[in-house]
Scaffold this motif. Structure first.
Motif, short mmCIF file in Angstrom:
data_model
loop_
_atom_site.label_atom_id
_atom_site.label_comp_id
_atom_site.label_asym_id
_atom_site.label_seq_id
_atom_site.Cartn_x
_atom_site.Cartn_y
_atom_site.Cartn_z
N SER A 53 60.08 63.32 37.07
CA SER A 53 59.91 64.54 36.27
C SER A 53 58.88 64.33 35.16
CB SER A 53 61.24 65.02 35.70
OG SER A 53 61.75 64.15 34.71
N LEU A 54 58.85 63.14 34.57
CA LEU A 54 57.83 62.84 33.56
C LEU A 54 56.43 62.79 34.18
CD1 LEU A 54 59.73 60.22 31.42
CD2 LEU A 54 58.67 62.31 30.55
N ASP A 55 56.34 62.27 35.39
CA ASP A 55 55.06 62.22 36.08
C ASP A 55 54.54 63.64 36.33
OD1 ASP A 55 52.91 60.76 37.46
OD2 ASP A 55 53.77 61.62 39.29
N LYS A 56 55.41 64.54 36.78
CA LYS A 56 55.01 65.94 37.00
C LYS A 56 54.56 66.58 35.68
CE LYS A 56 57.93 67.26 40.89
NZ LYS A 56 59.05 68.13 41.27
N LEU A 57 55.31 66.31 34.62
CA LEU A 57 54.96 66.87 33.31
C LEU A 57 53.60 66.35 32.87
CD1 LEU A 57 56.31 68.72 31.16
CD2 LEU A 57 56.96 66.63 29.97
N HIS A 58 53.35 65.06 33.08
CA HIS A 58 52.05 64.49 32.73
C HIS A 58 50.93 65.12 33.55
CE1 HIS A 58 48.80 61.49 33.22
NE2 HIS A 58 48.87 61.53 31.90
N GLU A 59 51.18 65.35 34.83
CA GLU A 59 50.16 65.99 35.68
C GLU A 59 49.79 67.37 35.14
OE1 GLU A 59 50.87 66.11 39.91
OE2 GLU A 59 51.61 64.05 39.89
N GLU A 60 50.78 68.13 34.67
CA GLU A 60 50.52 69.49 34.19
C GLU A 60 49.94 69.52 32.78
OE1 GLU A 60 52.98 73.58 33.31
OE2 GLU A 60 53.58 72.33 35.02
N PHE A 61 50.40 68.62 31.90
CA PHE A 61 50.02 68.70 30.49
C PHE A 61 49.16 67.53 30.01
CE2 PHE A 61 53.68 71.48 30.66
CZ PHE A 61 53.33 72.52 29.80
N GLY A 62 48.82 66.61 30.90
CA GLY A 62 48.13 65.39 30.50
C GLY A 62 46.79 65.59 29.81
N ASP A 63 46.15 66.72 30.05
CA ASP A 63 44.87 66.96 29.40
C ASP A 63 45.02 67.63 28.03
OD1 ASP A 63 45.83 69.28 30.62
OD2 ASP A 63 43.82 70.06 31.04
N ARG A 64 46.25 68.06 27.69
CA ARG A 64 46.47 68.75 26.42
C ARG A 64 47.47 68.06 25.51
NH1 ARG A 64 48.55 74.12 28.34
NH2 ARG A 64 49.23 72.89 30.09
N VAL A 65 48.36 67.28 26.08
CA VAL A 65 49.39 66.55 25.33
C VAL A 65 49.09 65.06 25.46
CG1 VAL A 65 51.86 65.98 25.23
CG2 VAL A 65 51.14 68.33 25.70
N ARG A 66 49.26 64.32 24.39
CA ARG A 66 49.04 62.87 24.43
C ARG A 66 50.32 62.20 24.90
NH1 ARG A 66 45.08 59.76 21.82
NH2 ARG A 66 45.12 57.75 22.80
N PHE A 67 50.29 61.58 26.05
CA PHE A 67 51.45 60.90 26.62
C PHE A 67 51.33 59.41 26.36
CE2 PHE A 67 51.60 64.83 28.92
CZ PHE A 67 52.94 65.02 29.25
N LEU A 68 52.39 58.83 25.82
CA LEU A 68 52.45 57.40 25.58
C LEU A 68 53.71 56.86 26.25
CD1 LEU A 68 51.60 57.38 21.76
CD2 LEU A 68 50.03 56.96 23.67
N PHE A 69 53.53 56.25 27.41
CA PHE A 69 54.63 55.63 28.11
C PHE A 69 54.65 54.17 27.71
CE2 PHE A 69 53.67 59.34 30.60
CZ PHE A 69 54.92 59.81 30.99
N ILE A 70 55.61 53.79 26.89
CA ILE A 70 55.65 52.45 26.32
C ILE A 70 56.67 51.61 27.08
CG2 ILE A 70 56.06 51.12 24.23
CD1 ILE A 70 55.22 53.78 22.76
N ALA A 71 56.16 50.62 27.79
CA ALA A 71 57.00 49.79 28.65
C ALA A 71 57.61 48.65 27.86
CB ALA A 71 56.18 49.25 29.81
#
Length: 186
Positions: free
Chosen positions: A95-113
């Motif tokens: 679900s996070l991957d889908k969200l990133h696909e839709e909003f990745g150009d407008r929202v800054r995603f930081l997946f911290i492992a």
């Protein structure tokens, strides 16, 4: 001498417990249960006034790129702390991957492992995920420090925490997408 008969029900219970506890089947079973039990994250009123101090926070990307916390000012940011060995993390990643696909150009995603780099790379390749993954260089800022995984924060353009959620969630839910849209238009 009288021998006791082993109850078939107990034997079956022991076999199932052994499968869950000592084989990869148990991990996949936990992921499946977490997906079923996950719910939509909700904005949190109690933390909306809190602005974590991100200056001085450093993140290093898989390709060696460095992000400084002060670069995040004025952006809508989603920060997700996760690990590939964590069943609830694995459950929410699609679900996070889908969200990133839709909003990745407008929202800054930081997946911290919070995991080993080679395991993260293998996990991303196996699942064909293309979201940006970072590792922390130094201490996590107090306002977003999380002991449980997965933990996700959404920050508005002013840097306020709008969502703080620990545990698996369906991040591609309509409510979450509407929230991000509203944060982007403000």
């Amino acid at each position: 001498m009288k021998r006791k008969r082993l109850n078939l029900g107990w034997l079956l219970t022991l076999v199932v417990m052994a499968l869950v506890l000592f084989t990869p089947l148990g991990f996949h079973m936990q992921v499946w249960v977490n997906r079923i039990l996950s719910h939509n994250p909700e904005p949190v009123a109690t933390r909306t006034l809190e602005i974590p101090e991100l200056n001085g926070w450093r993140l290093k990307g898989l390709k060696g790129d460095i992000i400084h916390g002060d670069e995040l000012q004025g952006q809508v940011v989603l920060i997700n702390f996760w690990a590939s060995w964590c069943p609830p993390c694995v459950a929410e990643m699609p679900s996070l991957d889908k969200l990133h696909e839709e909003f990745g150009d407008r929202v800054r995603f930081l997946f911290i492992a919070r995991d080993q780099k080679d395991k993260v790379v293998g996990y991303l390749e196996k699942n064909n995920f293309r979201f940006p993954v970072y590792f922390e260089s130094g201490l996590t800022p107090t306002g977003i420090y999380a002991t449980g995984l997965p933990t996700t924060f959404v920050l508005d353009r002013a840097g306020r925490i709008v969502v703080a959620h620990t545990g698996a969630a369906n991040w591609y839910a309509e409510d979450t997408r509407k929230l991000l849209d509203s944060l982007l238009t403000n």
